[in-house]
Every structure is written in structure tokens, then in C-alpha cells.
Design an enzyme around this catalytic site. Structure first.
Site, short mmCIF file in Angstrom:
data_model
loop_
_atom_site.label_atom_id
_atom_site.label_comp_id
_atom_site.label_asym_id
_atom_site.label_seq_id
_atom_site.Cartn_x
_atom_site.Cartn_y
_atom_site.Cartn_z
N ASN A 225 0.88 -1.17 0.00
CA ASN A 225 0.00 0.00 0.00
C ASN A 225 0.91 1.22 0.00
O ASN A 225 1.46 1.58 1.03
CB ASN A 225 -0.89 -0.03 1.25
CG ASN A 225 -1.71 1.23 1.40
OD1 ASN A 225 -1.77 2.05 0.50
ND2 ASN A 225 -2.36 1.38 2.55
N TRP A 226 1.08 1.80 -1.18
CA TRP A 226 2.01 2.92 -1.29
C TRP A 226 1.46 4.20 -0.67
O TRP A 226 2.19 5.18 -0.52
CB TRP A 226 2.32 3.20 -2.78
CG TRP A 226 3.22 2.19 -3.43
CD1 TRP A 226 3.78 1.07 -2.86
CD2 TRP A 226 3.69 2.22 -4.79
NE1 TRP A 226 4.56 0.41 -3.77
CE2 TRP A 226 4.52 1.09 -4.97
CE3 TRP A 226 3.48 3.08 -5.86
CZ2 TRP A 226 5.14 0.81 -6.19
CZ3 TRP A 226 4.09 2.81 -7.08
CH2 TRP A 226 4.92 1.69 -7.24
N LYS A 227 0.18 4.22 -0.35
CA LYS A 227 -0.48 5.42 0.19
C LYS A 227 -0.22 6.61 -0.74
O LYS A 227 -0.15 6.42 -1.95
CB LYS A 227 -0.01 5.68 1.63
CG LYS A 227 -0.22 4.43 2.51
CD LYS A 227 -0.08 4.69 3.97
CE LYS A 227 -0.30 3.37 4.72
NZ LYS A 227 -0.27 3.54 6.17
N HIS B 264 -9.67 1.15 4.78
CA HIS B 264 -8.38 1.37 5.47
C HIS B 264 -8.59 2.35 6.62
O HIS B 264 -9.41 3.27 6.51
CB HIS B 264 -7.35 1.90 4.48
CG HIS B 264 -5.97 1.95 5.07
ND1 HIS B 264 -5.56 2.99 5.87
CD2 HIS B 264 -4.94 1.08 5.02
CE1 HIS B 264 -4.32 2.75 6.29
NE2 HIS B 264 -3.92 1.60 5.78
N GLU C 44 -7.02 4.84 7.56
CA GLU C 44 -6.87 6.25 7.20
C GLU C 44 -8.14 6.75 6.51
O GLU C 44 -8.53 7.91 6.67
CB GLU C 44 -5.61 6.44 6.33
CG GLU C 44 -4.36 6.34 7.20
CD GLU C 44 -3.16 5.70 6.54
OE1 GLU C 44 -3.07 5.69 5.30
OE2 GLU C 44 -2.29 5.18 7.28
N GLU D 174 -5.54 -4.53 10.74
CA GLU D 174 -4.54 -3.46 10.89
C GLU D 174 -4.83 -2.66 12.15
O GLU D 174 -5.64 -1.73 12.12
CB GLU D 174 -4.57 -2.54 9.67
CG GLU D 174 -4.23 -3.24 8.37
CD GLU D 174 -3.61 -2.27 7.37
OE1 GLU D 174 -2.50 -2.57 6.91
OE2 GLU D 174 -4.20 -1.23 7.09
N GLY E 97 2.24 2.78 10.69
CA GLY E 97 3.17 3.88 10.50
C GLY E 97 3.87 4.32 11.77
O GLY E 97 4.51 5.37 11.81
N SER F 264 3.19 -1.63 10.44
CA SER F 264 4.64 -1.67 10.70
C SER F 264 5.26 -3.03 10.42
O SER F 264 6.15 -3.48 11.14
CB SER F 264 4.95 -1.20 12.13
OG SER F 264 4.55 0.15 12.30
N GLY G 135 2.80 -0.86 4.32
CA GLY G 135 2.87 0.54 3.92
C GLY G 135 4.31 0.97 3.71
O GLY G 135 4.91 0.73 2.67
N GLY G 136 4.90 1.57 4.74
CA GLY G 136 6.24 2.16 4.65
C GLY G 136 7.28 1.26 4.01
O GLY G 136 8.04 1.70 3.13
P1 PGA Z 1 2.68 0.66 7.62
O1 PGA Z 1 1.21 0.80 6.95
O2 PGA Z 1 3.26 -0.64 7.11
O3 PGA Z 1 3.44 1.86 7.14
O4 PGA Z 1 2.48 0.64 9.09
C1 PGA Z 1 0.39 -0.33 6.78
C2 PGA Z 1 -0.95 0.10 6.22
O5 PGA Z 1 -1.48 1.12 6.66
O6 PGA Z 1 -1.51 -0.56 5.32
#
Ligand code: PGA
Length: 257
Positions: free
Chosen positions: A9-11, A100, A102, A172, A178, A218, A239-240
Site C-alpha cells: 500500500n504505497w499510500k 483502510h 486512514e 490493521e 506507520g 509496521s 505501507g512504509g
Molecule cells: P505501515 O502501513 O506498514 O506503514 O504501518 C500499513 C498500512 O497502513 O496498510
């Protein structure tokens, strides 16, 4: 036997040139292994919507699925700023991340809206990746199970068992996204096991045991193996660590049970 799914997930990150470069770097490492490594696992990359056409081009001929991070449930019309399932499909998208945290917490999406999106995705034969997760306050308040059960059941809504079998769930925990604080493998396994238990009641044993439940929050090259050692963790939503080829490829190469 559930095939593991490792999803990026590149966001809201990267531009077109960086996106192409990252896909090329991932493919340079994964393509030679697609016959062996990718036999028992799937890989999906969800770039920002505007980068989907560029990423689609770079993924041509690869064994990597293309995902979207969101979509709207209506077919078309006066919905400024939104993107439909059909539009995503026109660019080769096969998966869509929905609900998600967010989207829930920054953009105010609720379970009713998320369920409409899940239904629209299935209507268009896109695989929904339905995200659920508790906040730190909810965890500290002892509400984790109630929150996860509510989000899961409301997200699935009236789907029948055959439809439920086509959904991917992502657990999640909001406090782990994050933040560098991942759930421990035991913590994650406990929630994954509870989610699967809810799926058994909701859709029956066979379906519940075929649905993949990914962990997200994470995930790194360092912690992925221990997370994947747990029986109900069927992959990762990253994500990251998906923004660097080396760390994402190492995650895809996780040791699995
Ligand atoms: P993260 O994000 O790996 O940066 O914690 C995961 C996500 O929100 O899908």
C-alpha cells in the site's frame, strides 16, 4: 491451503518516475523467482490512483497483481473526485483496499459506506481487501474484540457465503500503522483467530478457512517471518516498507508455515 498474499500500500507517495523505478527494481528481484517463490504466494501492489496507468505498464508480463487504495461504490455520475470500479478495471486493477483506517479516521468513512464499496467491488469482480482495526484507546478500553467483530460483520453486510469467500480481510491495528510498533505475532494471532472464529459463525467453516486474513501495521523485513509463523496470518499489507524494493522483496520472500 490458503495462498499467502503480500500486498503493498504505497499510500500518497511517489511520482510516476519513482513508481516506474520501484516496480522495475522489484521485478528485477522477483521475476526470476516467479516460477518457484510465487507458486505458493501472491503479490499485489496498490499505488495512488493517478499512478495506476504507469504501474500497469511496468507490470506487463509480471506475476504481480495491481490494486487500488480506494474507490467509490456508484457506477458513474456526479461524484467529483471519485473513481469507479469500472474505471479501475479498465486499467487492469484486480484488487481494491477498502475501509483502510486512514479512510475511516481521516476521511470519515463508516461501515455502511465501506459495505457499499465491498459490494460494488464484488459486483465488478474486484477482490476487496477489507481492513479492520482498533485504535489504541479502544484496545486500552478492552473493546478490541467488539470493534473488530462489528467492523467485520458490518463490512460484509448481507453478502452470502460464496461472496464472503471472495473477500480478503486485513487486520490493521490503528496504533501499529506507520508507528514502528507492530503487534507482536502472538497479539496478531489472537485477533486473527478471533476474526476467523467470527467468519466461521458468519459464513461456515469451509469459507472461513479459505478466507485470507492479512496483518498490517509496521510490517518490516525484520519482523515478517515471525508474523508469518502464526497459523491464522495469511500475508501482510505493507505501507512504509513497501516503498523500498529491497525491503518489500524481502517481505514477499517471508518464511511461511
Ligand atoms: P505501515 O502501513 O506498514 O506503514 O504501518 C500499513 C498500512 O497502513 O496498510
Amino acid at each position: 491451503m490458503r495462498r499467502k498474499l503480500f500486498a503493498a500500500n504505497w499510500k500518497m507517495n511517489l511520482g510516476p518516475a519513482q513508481a516506474r523505478e520501484l516496480i522495475r527494481a522489484v521485478r528485477a528481484q522477483l521475476d526470476p523467482q516467479s516460477g518457484s517463490l510465487l507458486k505458493d504466494r501472491e503479490v499485489m501492489i496498490a499505488p495512488p490512483a493517478i499512478l495506476i496507468p504507469a504501474v500497469q505498464q511496468e507490470l506487463a508480463g509480471a506475476s504481480i497483481a495491481l490494486g487500488a487504495q480506494n474507490m467509490y461504490f456508484e457506477e458513474q455520475g456526479a461524484f467529483t473526485g471519485e473513481i469507479s470500479a469500472a474505471m479501475l478495471k479498465a486499467y487492469g486493477v484486480t484488487h481494491v483496499i477498502l475501509g483502510h483506517s486512514e479512510r475511516r479516521h481521516i476521511f470519515g468513512e463508516d461501515d455502511v459506506l465501506i459495505n457499499k464499496k465491498v459490494k460494488a467491488a464484488l459486483r465488478h469482480e474486484l477482490t476487496p481487501v477489507l481492513c479492520v482495526g482498533e485504535t489504541l484507546a479502544q484496545r486500552d478500553g478492552g473493546e478490541t474484540t467488539r470493534i473488530l467483530t462489528t467492523q467485520l460483520l458490518a463490512g460484509l453486510g448481507e453478502l452470502d457465503a460464496a461472496q464472503v469467500s471472495k473477500v480478503v480481510i486485513a487486520y490493521e491495528p490503528v496504533w501499529a500503522i506507520g508507528t514502528g510498533k507492530n503487534a507482536t505475532p502472538d497479539q496478531a494471532q489472537r485477533e486473527h483467530g478471533a476474526l476467523r472464529g467470527t467468519l466461521v459463525e458468519r459464513a461456515g467453516r469451509d469459507v472461513a478457512h479459505s478466507v485470507r486474513i492479512l496483518y498490517g501495521g509496521s510490517v518490516t523485513a525484520e519482523n515478517v517471518d515471525s508474523l508469518m509463523s502464526k497459523p491464522d496470518i495469511d500475508g501482510a499489507l505493507v505501507g512504509g516498507a513497501s516503498l523500498k524494493a529491497d525491503s518489500f522483496v524481502r517481505i514477499v520472500r517471508a518464511l511461511t508455515v
